[in-house]
Design a protein around this motif. Structure first.
Motif, PDB file in Angstrom:
ATOM      1  N   SER A 223      10.852 -17.812 -14.499  1.00 50.21           N
ATOM      2  CA  SER A 223      12.302 -17.842 -14.633  1.00 50.21           C
ATOM      3  C   SER A 223      12.714 -19.216 -15.136  1.00 50.21           C
ATOM      4  O   SER A 223      12.194 -20.227 -14.667  1.00 50.21           O
ATOM      5  N   ALA A 224      13.668 -19.262 -16.080  1.00 50.23           N
ATOM      6  CA  ALA A 224      14.057 -20.532 -16.681  1.00 50.23           C
ATOM      7  C   ALA A 224      15.553 -20.600 -16.898  1.00 50.23           C
ATOM      8  O   ALA A 224      16.218 -19.589 -17.152  1.00 50.23           O
ATOM      9  N   SER A 225      16.086 -21.813 -16.798  1.00 46.87           N
ATOM     10  CA  SER A 225      17.508 -22.052 -17.001  1.00 46.87           C
ATOM     11  C   SER A 225      17.690 -23.443 -17.586  1.00 46.87           C
ATOM     12  O   SER A 225      17.007 -24.394 -17.185  1.00 46.87           O
ATOM     13  N   TYR A 226      18.625 -23.564 -18.520  1.00 48.38           N
ATOM     14  CA  TYR A 226      18.943 -24.885 -19.056  1.00 48.38           C
ATOM     15  C   TYR A 226      19.933 -25.627 -18.172  1.00 48.38           C
ATOM     16  O   TYR A 226      19.938 -26.855 -18.135  1.00 48.38           O
ATOM     17  N   ASP A 227      20.781 -24.877 -17.451  1.00 47.57           N
ATOM     18  CA  ASP A 227      21.842 -25.516 -16.673  1.00 47.57           C
ATOM     19  C   ASP A 227      21.673 -25.370 -15.168  1.00 47.57           C
ATOM     20  O   ASP A 227      22.501 -25.857 -14.397  1.00 47.57           O
ATOM     21  N   GLY A 228      20.605 -24.693 -14.720  1.00 52.31           N
ATOM     22  CA  GLY A 228      20.400 -24.495 -13.291  1.00 52.31           C
ATOM     23  C   GLY A 228      21.261 -23.408 -12.707  1.00 52.31           C
ATOM     24  O   GLY A 228      21.307 -23.234 -11.484  1.00 52.31           O
ATOM     25  N   ASP A 229      21.950 -22.643 -13.563  1.00 50.50           N
ATOM     26  CA  ASP A 229      22.852 -21.587 -13.104  1.00 50.50           C
ATOM     27  C   ASP A 229      22.369 -20.222 -13.587  1.00 50.50           C
ATOM     28  O   ASP A 229      21.964 -19.366 -12.790  1.00 50.50           O
ATOM     29  N   LEU A 247      13.182 -11.656 -21.342  1.00 51.24           N
ATOM     30  CA  LEU A 247      14.346 -10.845 -20.990  1.00 51.24           C
ATOM     31  C   LEU A 247      15.516 -11.769 -20.702  1.00 51.24           C
ATOM     32  O   LEU A 247      15.390 -12.700 -19.903  1.00 51.24           O
ATOM     33  N   ALA A 248      16.649 -11.534 -21.378  1.00 55.93           N
ATOM     34  CA  ALA A 248      17.847 -12.335 -21.174  1.00 55.93           C
ATOM     35  C   ALA A 248      19.060 -11.414 -21.149  1.00 55.93           C
ATOM     36  O   ALA A 248      19.325 -10.707 -22.121  1.00 55.93           O
ATOM     37  N   GLU A 253      17.640 -13.263 -14.118  1.00 53.48           N
ATOM     38  CA  GLU A 253      16.320 -12.636 -14.049  1.00 53.48           C
ATOM     39  C   GLU A 253      15.361 -13.629 -13.393  1.00 53.48           C
ATOM     40  O   GLU A 253      15.173 -14.729 -13.902  1.00 53.48           O
ATOM     41  N   ARG A 254      14.746 -13.221 -12.285  1.00 56.99           N
ATOM     42  CA  ARG A 254      13.891 -14.139 -11.528  1.00 56.99           C
ATOM     43  C   ARG A 254      12.649 -13.418 -11.010  1.00 56.99           C
ATOM     44  O   ARG A 254      12.633 -12.206 -10.854  1.00 56.99           O
TER      45      ARG A 254
END
Length: 264
Positions: A223-229, A247-248, A253-254
């Motif tokens: 799982s990845a996020s650029y903004d932590g949200d 998948l986006a 998605e985690r």
């Protein structure tokens, strides 16, 4: 949710209308059953269901929190974390011990000798069934450990200054993938099972968590996020390279896992 590559993803459980929530899922090695944690009125219990569209049924219910279930490779046992018998502050705000439940007999046994902090319970089971991966908070950081299924003996793997947890085994048991969190960003890291050969796979700003290996050990999904949200599912080659989006959607998605494709 379940997705078959380019096929449309579809929902496995739907509890929103009942005021319930399901997450923390793990799938048996044969791809036929799923175990997950279900929250109801602030409490967490474990449920199990047949795939792809079976009915959820209780596996482990208790007034305490039952979370982080992980299947054994032979499908006969499930490791999980429980707060039973502990009070907040014993090992952080959400303390728990690791337990193992035999699905056939219903027997439950405690494995850890000292409680763990929140989210540091079992994250994977070794392919040979002999060890679990957990994490413990040391003086200045969180580190990855193996936990022997036979007797609860623990062996420390990582020693870096970053917080490292949510580790998973490669299919041959020789390597682990985990995330290293510095606070301002987190990355996916690989190492040998003894902690040697450490190398960071991801780069750039952002946060990456919950890594898992593809069955052929060629990809790491996370799982990845650029903004932590907002979190999406991405993957990166285990040999190194650019990440790809799996998948986006507008939702988070985690904690993805690879599931053997079943006959139609």
């Amino acid at each position: 949710m379940l997705s078959h590559g380019d096929d449309e993803a579809y929902r496995l459980t739907s509890f929103q209308d009942q005021g319930l929530g399901a997450n923390g899922a793990d799938v048996s090695a044969d791809g036929r059953r799923m175990v997950f944690q279900l929250t109801r009125k602030g409490n967490y219990d474990l449920y199990i269901m047949d795939l792809p569209r079976g009915e959820p049924r209780p596996l482990e219910t208790h007034p305490a929190f039952e979370v982080l279930p992980k299947w054994s490779p032979d499908g006969l046992e499930i490791a999980f974390m429980s707060t039973r018998g502990l009070q907040a502050g014993d090992a952080g705000p959400f303390p728990g011990h690791v337990y193992i439940k035999n699905i056939e007999t219903g027997n439950v046994r405690q494995l850890t000798r000292q409680p763990l902090g929140s989210s540091l319970g079992p994250s994977d089971w070794s392919p040979d069934g002999k060890n679990l991966l957990i994490a413990r908070r040391n003086q200045n950081s969180i580190d990855v450990y193996t936990l022997a299924v036979k007797d609860g003996a623990e062996t420390r793997i990582t020693t870096d200054a970053a917080n490292e947890y949510s580790a998973s085994f490669s299919s041959d048991g020789r390597q682990i993938a985990f995330h290293a969190d510095s606070g301002s960003e987190s990355h996916i890291v690989l190492s040998n099972i003894d902690g040697s050969g450490r190398r960071q796979l991801t780069k750039g700003p952002g946060f990456r968590y919950y890594p898992g290996w593809s069955p052929d050990n060629k990809w790491i999904i996370y799982s990845a996020s650029y903004d932590g949200d907002q979190y999406d599912l991405r993957a990166v080659p285990a040999s190194g390279g650019e990440e790809i989006i799996i998948l986006a959607t507008p939702e988070d998605e985690r904690e993805a896992v690879f599931v053997p494709r079943q006959p139609q």
